[in-house]
Structures are given as C-alpha cells and as structure tokens.
Design an enzyme around this catalytic site. Sequence first.
Site, mmCIF file in Angstrom:
data_model
loop_
_atom_site.group_PDB
_atom_site.id
_atom_site.type_symbol
_atom_site.label_atom_id
_atom_site.label_comp_id
_atom_site.label_asym_id
_atom_site.label_seq_id
_atom_site.Cartn_x
_atom_site.Cartn_y
_atom_site.Cartn_z
ATOM 1 N N HIS B 79 37.605 15.306 27.361
ATOM 2 C CA HIS B 79 37.825 14.384 26.248
ATOM 3 C C HIS B 79 38.967 13.431 26.590
ATOM 4 O O HIS B 79 38.855 12.220 26.446
ATOM 5 C CB HIS B 79 38.138 15.166 24.968
ATOM 6 N N ASP B 108 38.111 -19.236 35.450
ATOM 7 C CA ASP B 108 37.622 -17.867 35.617
ATOM 8 C C ASP B 108 38.792 -17.037 36.104
ATOM 9 O O ASP B 108 39.925 -17.527 36.207
ATOM 10 C CB ASP B 108 36.470 -17.811 36.649
ATOM 11 N N TRP B 144 44.123 17.310 30.961
ATOM 12 C CA TRP B 144 44.058 16.050 31.709
ATOM 13 C C TRP B 144 45.267 15.911 32.631
ATOM 14 O O TRP B 144 45.250 15.124 33.568
ATOM 15 C CB TRP B 144 43.963 14.846 30.763
ATOM 16 N N SER B 171 39.743 0.821 41.089
ATOM 17 C CA SER B 171 39.264 -0.138 40.095
ATOM 18 C C SER B 171 40.425 -0.740 39.304
ATOM 19 O O SER B 171 40.518 -1.965 39.140
ATOM 20 C CB SER B 171 38.278 0.558 39.161
ATOM 21 N N SER B 172 41.326 0.133 38.847
ATOM 22 C CA SER B 172 42.447 -0.359 38.031
ATOM 23 C C SER B 172 43.370 -1.260 38.833
ATOM 24 O O SER B 172 43.844 -2.281 38.340
ATOM 25 C CB SER B 172 43.283 0.811 37.505
ATOM 26 N N HIS B 255 53.912 8.628 32.372
ATOM 27 C CA HIS B 255 54.600 7.931 31.296
ATOM 28 C C HIS B 255 54.324 6.432 31.280
ATOM 29 O O HIS B 255 53.948 5.892 30.247
ATOM 30 C CB HIS B 255 56.079 8.255 31.193
ATOM 31 N N GLU B 257 51.743 5.177 32.315
ATOM 32 C CA GLU B 257 50.339 5.134 31.903
ATOM 33 C C GLU B 257 50.205 4.995 30.377
ATOM 34 O O GLU B 257 49.364 4.258 29.893
ATOM 35 C CB GLU B 257 49.623 6.395 32.391
ATOM 36 N N TYR B 259 52.189 3.518 28.443
ATOM 37 C CA TYR B 259 52.499 2.125 28.079
ATOM 38 C C TYR B 259 51.434 1.169 28.555
ATOM 39 O O TYR B 259 51.219 0.123 27.950
ATOM 40 C CB TYR B 259 53.887 1.746 28.588
ATOM 41 N N SER B 270 49.975 -8.948 18.239
ATOM 42 C CA SER B 270 50.826 -10.138 18.156
ATOM 43 C C SER B 270 50.017 -11.427 18.100
ATOM 44 O O SER B 270 50.548 -12.485 17.771
ATOM 45 C CB SER B 270 51.773 -10.189 19.360
ATOM 46 N N HIS B 304 60.919 13.690 30.180
ATOM 47 C CA HIS B 304 60.939 14.145 28.780
ATOM 48 C C HIS B 304 59.640 14.864 28.413
ATOM 49 O O HIS B 304 59.554 15.459 27.351
ATOM 50 C CB HIS B 304 61.247 12.997 27.802
ATOM 51 N N HIS B 305 58.647 14.787 29.296
ATOM 52 C CA HIS B 305 57.434 15.590 29.090
ATOM 53 C C HIS B 305 57.647 17.012 29.587
ATOM 54 O O HIS B 305 56.744 17.826 29.521
ATOM 55 C CB HIS B 305 56.252 14.972 29.849
ATOM 56 N N THR B 330 61.012 -0.984 21.058
ATOM 57 C CA THR B 330 59.822 -0.759 20.237
ATOM 58 C C THR B 330 60.116 -1.142 18.792
ATOM 59 O O THR B 330 59.286 -1.760 18.122
ATOM 60 C CB THR B 330 59.378 0.714 20.315
ATOM 61 N N LYS B 333 59.916 -4.819 18.247
ATOM 62 C CA LYS B 333 58.537 -5.310 18.077
ATOM 63 C C LYS B 333 58.081 -5.138 16.628
ATOM 64 O O LYS B 333 57.532 -6.068 16.030
ATOM 65 C CB LYS B 333 57.599 -4.526 18.986
ATOM 66 N N ARG B 452 49.033 23.748 21.235
ATOM 67 C CA ARG B 452 47.867 22.909 21.504
ATOM 68 C C ARG B 452 46.954 23.618 22.508
ATOM 69 O O ARG B 452 47.324 24.639 23.085
ATOM 70 C CB ARG B 452 48.318 21.552 22.049
#
Lengths: 395, 539
Positions: B79, B108, B144, B171-172, B255, B257, B259, B270, B304-305, B330, B333, B452
């Site tokens: 998932h 283009d 994941w 690809s990315s 991390h 990722e 963002y 925006s 921090h993870h 943040t 924003k 979890r």
Amino acid sequence: MKKITNGSSNRFKNVLFLIFATVFSNAVFAINGEKYAMNLPKGVTEFSNTVYGLHMIVLWICIIIGVLVFGAMFYSIFAHRKSKGVKAAQFTHSTTAEIIWTVIPILILVVIAFPATEALIKMEAPSDADGNRVEMEMTVKVTGYQWKWKYDYLGEDVSFMSSLSEKSNEARQLNSNIDPESVENYLLDVDKPLVIPVNTNIRILLTSNDVIHSWWVPSFGWKRDAIPGYVNEAWTNVPEVGIYRGQCAELCGKDHGFMPVVVEVKSKADYAIWLTEQKELAAKAKDKDNIEWTKEDLMSQGKKVYNSSCATCHQASGKGLPPAFPALDGNELVNAAMEEQIKTVVFGREGTAMSAFGSMLSDSDIAAAITYTRNSWSNTVKDTVQPADIKKVKE
Amino acid sequence: MSHATTMDHEHDHDHKPKGFVKRWLMTTNHKDIGTLYLIFALAMFILGGALAMIIRLELFQPGLQFVNPDFFNQLTTMHALIMVFGAVMPAFVGFANWMIPIMIGAPDMALPRMNNWSFWILPFAFTMLISTFFMESGAPAAGWTLYPPLVLQGGDNIAFAVFAIHMLGISSIMGAINVIATIMNMRAPNMGYLKMPLFVWTWLITAFLLIAVMPVFAGAVTMLLTDAYFGTTFFNAAGGGDPVLFQHVFWFFGHPEVYIMILPSFGIISEIIPTFARKPLFGYVSMVYASAAIAFLSFIVWAHHMFSVGMPLGGELYFMYATMLISIPTGVKVFNWVSTMWKGAMTFETPMLWALAFVILFTIGGFSGLMMALAPVDFQYHDTYFIVAHFHYVLVTGAVFAIIAGVYYWIPKWTGNMYSERLGKIHFWWSAISVNVLFFPQHFLGLAGMPRRIPDYSTQFAEFNMMSSIGGFAFGLAQVFFIYIVYRTIKGKGTTKATDRVWEGAKGLEWFIPSPAPHHTFQDGEPVKDEHLAHVSNH
C-alpha cells in the site's frame, strides 16, 4: 462478509453514534471512559509523567495556534467573500507581519526546547538533585525473538522466555470463532511476565536475536529498539506495585502484533521471594539436562514445547505455512539422522525466520521438541533425542 | 496569448500523431506524457486504495477475520510503496509535465524523448513490483521502509522490489533532470526566475531533492540485494555489518522524499488560493525562500525517524532542535496562504474548497509533526497509530488533496470541458468528512497505545478502529466517484465548454491560451506579457 458477533453489532451502533457525535457536535470529547481512551496515558513513572506534561504543553500550544490561524481563516472565509460584494485588496506582502510570524514561532520553539531537553537528559543521563549520576540497582537484559521476549536477570542466573498467553493465542488465529471480548487482556497477556521490584532503579539492556524489535510499556513512558548486534540501554523506576502491559512496537515479521510485553511490579519483599523461587526452578531445570529421559517423558514434554515454541510457524499439525515456514510432517531433514536437525534448531537458519533456539530453550526442552517432531504425524523415525545429544552439538 | 491561438487555427488541429501507438506509446509531447502520468497515478491510487480497504476491513473488529498476519504485512508494505511511488510522485510529475512548459512559455519539456522514457519505465517497474503478490514468497512484508534484517527474510521478493525501486529511481531522476533543464533553459523571454509561478518554483526545488536522494535510496537497496544474494554483510551484525546503517541511509533519502511529495502540493495550493481570493499571493518571495529552506532542512533531520533506535544524547538533541526548526518555514507558508485570503473577494468553487481543506488539514498534520519532533515524547508516539495519523494527514489531506484540487483547477484547461460543479462539491464534502472519520481517531488510538502495522489489536482499541474503517470505506468510495466525475469531464457529458480564462481571478500564462490547450503551445519565442503573469516581481 462474515457474521458480525453480538459484541460487534453493539459496537457498530456505538461507533455510528460516535461518528455523528464527532462530526456534528464534538460531543466525543465528553466521553472519557477507558473504552474511549483518547489521550496519552500519564503512566506511572516519573519519566512518563514528564513526557505526559510535555505532550500536554505542546498539544495546547498547537491548539492555541490552530484556533488563531483557523479562526483568522474562517473569519476571512465568512467576511471576505465575493458574494458579500467586497472588492479584493491587492497588497502582496507586509514585512512587519512576516517578521512577527517568524520571530514569535521561534520564541515558542525555544520555550518548548527547554523542558524537552530536560526530559531527554532525564532519560539518557539521569542524575539526582545534586547532579550525581543515578545509580542503577539491578539490570535486566531484554532480548527480542520472533515473536517473544527473553528476560535475563544479570548476576542472578535467572532467565526465561515470555510469549503471548495461550488463550489470546487461540483466539487470535484466523477465523478462530472465539470472541476476543471473552479473552481477558486480549493480546496483552503473556505466559510469564517480567517481574521487577518497586521503587528500584532498573537498568534495562536491549538486544535481539533475529530482527529488530522494540520494547514498549506505555506506562513507563518510553520504548526502545532491540537490535541484533547492539546492546541498547534504558532505565526505569516504577513507584507503584501492579501489572503493566505493552507491545512490541517495531515491525518484526508476521507475528509482530502478537508479542506483548507484560511487567509485574512486586513489593521488594515479594520480589525477593519470587527471585528465590526462580533460582530453585533454574537449578531444577539444569538437573533435567543431565539425566537420561524416557521416550514417553520426551514426547509429552516435547508436545508442550512444540506447541509453545514451534507451532506458531510450523503449526500444531506439523504442516507449516509454506513456503516461508516449511512443513515438518514428512520433512526430509526431520526424518534423516538427528545431527542436522539438532544443528538447525540450535543455531537457526540464516536468512530465514528460523531462530537459534539454543539460547532460548534448555537442552532437555530442545531434545524433547525434536523427539516429538521425529515421532509425530506421519514421521516415524522412532529414535529419541537426549539432552546429551544437544550438548554434544552445541560443543 | 494571441500567437498560440493563431497557430492553433492555422495548422488545423495541431497535428496530433494518428493511431494509439504513435499518439501514446511514442509520444514526446509534454501534454500527452503529462496525461499518461496522471492516468497511471490514478490507476495506482485505486490499486493502493484497494489494498488499504482490505487493511481497514481486517481492522474493522478485533480478531482475525479475513487475512493472515503475513499477508497483512504485505498489504501495508505494498500500500505504501504503491501510494508513494506509484500514485503521489507520478501525479506530481504529470502536473509538472502538463503545466511547467505552459507556465513558463516553453514549447515543450527540454528533453522530450527522455520524457517519454521516464514515463514508460513506470508501468514495467510496477508490473514487476506487483507481480511479487503472485510469487511463492509473497510480496515484500517488512514495511515500505524495508528495514533489514527483516526484509531479508522475504525470499526472492526482495530482488524484485529492489529492481523495481532502481527503475523508479531512474525514472524519477530523469524526470527531475528534465524539469530542471526545462526551467533553466526554456523560459520565454521576460520570464525571470522571480516571475515564475510558485508551482514551477516548488517543482524546481523538488527536482533537486530528487536528484540528490534517489541515488542514495538506490545505493541502500543495492546493499540489501548484495546482502541477500552475494554474501555481503553490510547490514548483518554477525558479519561485522550494522542494521542501523540502513536506517540512517534510508531516512537520508526518506525525509527529503516526504518533502518531494509535499513541495509540489504547496505549489498547487499557492496557485489556487490567489485565483479564488482574486488577490495576489501574499509574500511570493518569502514563499520561494521558505520552500528552499524546507528543502535544505530536509537533509539534516533524518534521524528524527529513529529516536527510539538509541542514539547518543547529543545526537538526539541535535535532531530534535533541527526538526523543530522545520515548523518555521512551514508556518510562514500557512500564514501566507491565510494572508492571501485576507481581504480578498473569495468564491468557493471545487478547487478552492479542496485547497482550503488542504490548508487546515495539512496544518493539523504539521502540528502532530511538531509534537513528535520532541524526542522524549516521541519515545511514546513512535511506531504507534499517532504516527499513522500524522503522515496520512500530511500525505492524504496534504498531498492527495492538493492533487485533487489541482485536477479540478486545471482539468477545464486540459479537456476544454468544465467539470460538474455540483458533483465536484459532493465529492469534496463526502471526502472531507469521511477522511477525518478515517484518520482523526487514529490519533487517539496511537496515544492510547496501539502500535502501527499490527493486523489485530486489543479490545480497548475496538471502537476507534471500527470508526476509522467506516471512514475508510466511505473515503474509498468517494474516490471511485471522483473517477466518474473525471470521466464525465473528459467525455464532455453533461458539462459546459470551458472558457480560455476558466476562472475569473486566474492569472498566469496557462489562462491566456485556448481551452483545451492546443497540442503545441508557444513556438515562436515571443516575450511573455507582464499583465498575463501572477507575479511581476518589483523586488
């Protein structure tokens, strides 16, 4: 869909009520029974209370900021709408406002940082009022296994495994048809809890035998990972006698949800009695490793050991859950000479979930379990495996 | 933009290639590739959502009723992988492809053939990843985050997962190179950096993040692969390796990722809020700086993870302070969005509703993020449903809401048809309510002590799990309804033709070309006119 049991259909009604209550009136905040626990528990230790206090401080700061920001937003949504005929202002920035809402949050963060730092030091480098480092009075080593815990009382020669209680284990099987509500402390109960004395500084060392686990008792206020190859350190001092429950918190494979942590805190006197008993038990267990067993004893003890230590994966039927957990019924290795099977059980098998049971079970229990697998289901090897055979392979 | 219109009429219908293969398989057109990305993302969103439905079904009540625990772990793992790499990221690349060239007046993307390749890698990568469900070993089941040693117990699915991740990374990275090359080289005359729409800015920053961290992730999973098959022991303590090393490398990727998945959302929001507030974006320049600051901070907060992994006190203090800092840009924003609304003349068409929900719900996700930045409290929150609630607030009501807002905002431009405002509003309210029934109780579950990634739970967690599941089913159904709305809009059923400007308050180049956008736009290099732009910087 499966029939919803009686307890569940009542719950369904309650939940529907809860949803309506939440969505339409926030009445849910009025409900505060144990069933609807919504907040972090205060816990029982000094540290867990510190954590709770910190949690509440930040929660309230967030709520206040939320009310202000969302309040401004909703005011704007109601007041500054085209349908009211307002004309849009065209300002693009305001240096003053931007400085204010950068500086104020920085100040708030600094204010939060102080108690947070203090709390962290309390956990990682505890010291008393005079600044002396807190002395630990005893040490328990916690080792994670797939999917149980082992507790070693360092210097006391007492150690044992702690796994999910049989009642919970039966009820949690797929389609067991046992209502979890009928099982006391469902999934939060073990066969043998960790026992510690009250009001004692206890160092807890954590490591793992296979994959990463995490040992967590919410009432103590922390969790810490048990990592193979590492010895992590944490500590606690529980001021109240009682039973405290938690769970493994780090995904550790299929039965991650089924390895609870239960800690029984006893008075110092009761703890001393308990410890003496355990030492006697340990001595008796050692004797068992030094005698020759009859086949009947091996088979009956083997069945017990197999069902508590092996059946989670290989199943009580011996059919396993292939391909990850092979069947032992008709298994080539099980039906061949005993040495290879003993090695597999004692040392485990790398890259699979097969643990090294040599450090988890006594020699006699391993011998019994192996004897049992060699003479059960369609397996008829007919030999008996003695504790001495295990000792030989270990050496 | 008069020249685009003229061109459209002169050259009959902008000579789109004929035939399915030439039009879609061999396309080098940024709009068609953008469409492919968006359709692919939608398909993966439904697949990932279907897996989530099974998860919520199993968690509907205590006890195991539908799946065994190992399959449950496969579901949570897949998932997440599908939603992160298959739905959210490709959706944003789809938006980038469609909108960036138009927004900066480019004909283009800079590297159109590579663009085609970037997309067509994806279906193959995901076929490989999803095929693991049908293998003997089952799909990856270690989460994941793919932490060893657990992930190495998964048999051969690890090889498929690793190669799929390599392909997604390629690809990315190619997509990111393309975005950077396009923005740096192909802006029309008079399109200065500080005149670019914020969506372009956030994507430029995102692209740099992608290039920086995707190779790190590829390296980490390659080490998993060699540990599994070539006898190395990078992550095996018994061989002198270190399982925690993987976590450090993973989160150095992981991390930034997160963002990567939220910065383009900031861009979309925006764009939308000023349009419907009929007022310029407040603090455009500070928005750009805040995005860059968030991106920079994302590189120095990874551990921090890992607060409960056991770090030295100094390390924990550093990562705690650094993480708390993220709330500053943040916050800027969020304040800027609210200030953009302030004294505007707002209307509440569907895209605006989604954008407003984004601001509120993403901020709630931000609040829980600030809470868990505090290391000692994170000892309690870590690996509980509080975390699950947090990242679904930032990823579903954050990233996914922004994507849906963006679809409603630009679909009239893409298809030339207005979607049904009535259906769009039903979709919004249905989703906005159900998503909170789905995720808000998960905060309570986590705080009350539910870990979890568990397939079954103690009975004290039953009420809020059932509530969450009901919300989940309703939210899932709402997204099927979304597909119906999109389908109707594309087919032009019961819809009206969109005007070129579409929204009364819209500014930016895309609103000064015809609707639907012609197959080819901006070929003559004419300077853009300041009056068409939302941001004409006078700084």
